[in-house]
Design a protein around this motif. Sequence first.
Motif, mmCIF file in Angstrom:
data_model
loop_
_atom_site.group_PDB
_atom_site.id
_atom_site.type_symbol
_atom_site.label_atom_id
_atom_site.label_comp_id
_atom_site.label_asym_id
_atom_site.label_seq_id
_atom_site.Cartn_x
_atom_site.Cartn_y
_atom_site.Cartn_z
ATOM 1 N N TYR A 152 0.829 -1.197 0.000
ATOM 2 C CA TYR A 152 0.000 0.000 0.000
ATOM 3 C C TYR A 152 0.867 1.251 0.000
ATOM 4 C CZ TYR A 152 -3.287 -3.460 1.782
ATOM 5 O OH TYR A 152 -4.067 -4.585 1.945
ATOM 6 N N PHE A 192 -3.175 5.809 16.098
ATOM 7 C CA PHE A 192 -4.208 5.548 15.101
ATOM 8 C C PHE A 192 -4.946 4.254 15.438
ATOM 9 C CE2 PHE A 192 -3.372 8.659 11.793
ATOM 10 C CZ PHE A 192 -2.057 9.031 12.029
ATOM 11 N N TYR A 216 0.301 5.293 1.197
ATOM 12 C CA TYR A 216 -0.534 6.292 1.835
ATOM 13 C C TYR A 216 0.130 7.665 1.711
ATOM 14 C CZ TYR A 216 -3.512 2.840 4.124
ATOM 15 O OH TYR A 216 -4.394 1.829 4.369
ATOM 16 N N LEU A 248 3.839 7.199 2.835
ATOM 17 C CA LEU A 248 4.118 6.007 3.628
ATOM 18 C C LEU A 248 3.772 4.752 2.837
ATOM 19 C CD1 LEU A 248 2.609 7.181 7.028
ATOM 20 C CD2 LEU A 248 5.017 6.833 6.544
ATOM 21 N N GLN A 303 0.126 11.248 3.711
ATOM 22 C CA GLN A 303 -0.264 11.726 5.044
ATOM 23 C C GLN A 303 -0.189 13.237 5.093
ATOM 24 O OE1 GLN A 303 2.073 10.432 8.437
ATOM 25 N NE2 GLN A 303 0.270 10.573 9.750
ATOM 26 N N ASP A 351 -8.523 5.470 -2.206
ATOM 27 C CA ASP A 351 -9.662 6.344 -1.959
ATOM 28 C C ASP A 351 -9.397 7.774 -2.392
ATOM 29 O OD1 ASP A 351 -9.861 4.595 1.141
ATOM 30 O OD2 ASP A 351 -10.879 4.131 -0.747
ATOM 31 N N GLU A 400 -3.984 12.979 9.039
ATOM 32 C CA GLU A 400 -4.843 11.965 8.427
ATOM 33 C C GLU A 400 -4.120 11.212 7.305
ATOM 34 O OE1 GLU A 400 -8.556 13.524 7.158
ATOM 35 O OE2 GLU A 400 -9.400 11.547 6.705
ATOM 36 N N LEU A 401 -4.365 9.894 7.239
ATOM 37 C CA LEU A 401 -3.781 9.036 6.208
ATOM 38 C C LEU A 401 -4.777 8.882 5.065
ATOM 39 C CD1 LEU A 401 -2.556 6.276 8.623
ATOM 40 C CD2 LEU A 401 -1.032 7.607 7.205
ATOM 41 N N TYR A 430 -2.332 -6.218 -4.728
ATOM 42 C CA TYR A 430 -2.573 -7.515 -4.099
ATOM 43 C C TYR A 430 -1.545 -8.560 -4.532
ATOM 44 C CZ TYR A 430 -7.069 -5.936 -2.227
ATOM 45 O OH TYR A 430 -8.046 -5.282 -1.534
ATOM 46 N N TYR A 453 -2.823 0.623 -4.010
ATOM 47 C CA TYR A 453 -2.535 -0.644 -3.359
ATOM 48 C C TYR A 453 -2.357 -1.742 -4.400
ATOM 49 C CZ TYR A 453 -7.663 -1.438 -3.635
ATOM 50 O OH TYR A 453 -8.962 -1.580 -4.045
ATOM 51 N N GLY A 502 -8.529 5.637 11.499
ATOM 52 C CA GLY A 502 -9.040 6.886 12.034
ATOM 53 C C GLY A 502 -8.076 8.011 11.716
ATOM 54 N N LYS A 503 -8.439 9.226 12.108
ATOM 55 C CA LYS A 503 -7.602 10.381 11.784
ATOM 56 C C LYS A 503 -6.434 10.561 12.747
ATOM 57 C CE LYS A 503 -11.232 12.877 9.393
ATOM 58 N NZ LYS A 503 -12.023 14.110 9.261
ATOM 59 N N LEU A 560 -5.299 6.632 1.545
ATOM 60 C CA LEU A 560 -4.838 5.545 0.687
ATOM 61 C C LEU A 560 -4.840 6.016 -0.762
ATOM 62 C CD1 LEU A 560 -4.100 2.500 0.418
ATOM 63 C CD2 LEU A 560 -6.545 2.079 0.095
#
Lengths: 111, 114
Positions: free
Chosen positions: A33, B88, A35, A90, A37, A59, A42-43, A50, A48, B105-106, A45
Amino acid sequence: EADIYQTPRYLVIGTGKKITLECSQTMGHDKMYWYQQDPGMELHLIHYSYGVNSTEKGDLSSESTVSRIRTEHFPLTLESARPSHTSQYLCASWRQGSGYTFGSGTRLTVV
Amino acid sequence: GEDVEQSLFLSVREGDSSVINCTYTDSSSTYLYWYKQEPGAGLQLLTYIFSNMDMKQDQRLTVLLNKKDKHLSLRIADTQTGDSAIYFCAETANYGGSQGNLIFGKGTKLSVKP
């Protein structure tokens, strides 16, 4: 000792440059994945995978692209960096029951 | 859709207990996780709890899970300045083909005052 490695740790580049953020893991995990930040924690996405040859968008819409040619390697590329791409990125891999293992992150600044 | 909520800030004095709370929406989550992020670093898995458990204790950490209320908490006993970090909460996503993905979560920023 980290089993997932991200390079570079810090990067400052000019607008319009192409960059690749590296992520490698030695655990043989199939799922990986990326991310993004926010400075406010807040993270989000953004990508990703598989497994080999599998990549999906996350998202949060991102202008970056990823590839997964080998299980252990999941690089993220920005074709033309902009100041809005300034963030911490990340990388993580996942194993059932143990959750994610995260890399230390790449802090990117685009000037 | 699935969501994880947690308060953004918590401030405690050194030696006190800290309790960080989290609510989640997906009752089918198999595992629930707590991650810790120190300044400038990635996230580190702190602990996790399987959904058929009510409590898990690991040294100074206690995780409580209330499945009926979809409430998860992390208690840190004898909080130290080194516990200052962002915590988190995360649940496993189980929609469509995304099994294994985590919903975060944030983050709760814990500040420990000496």
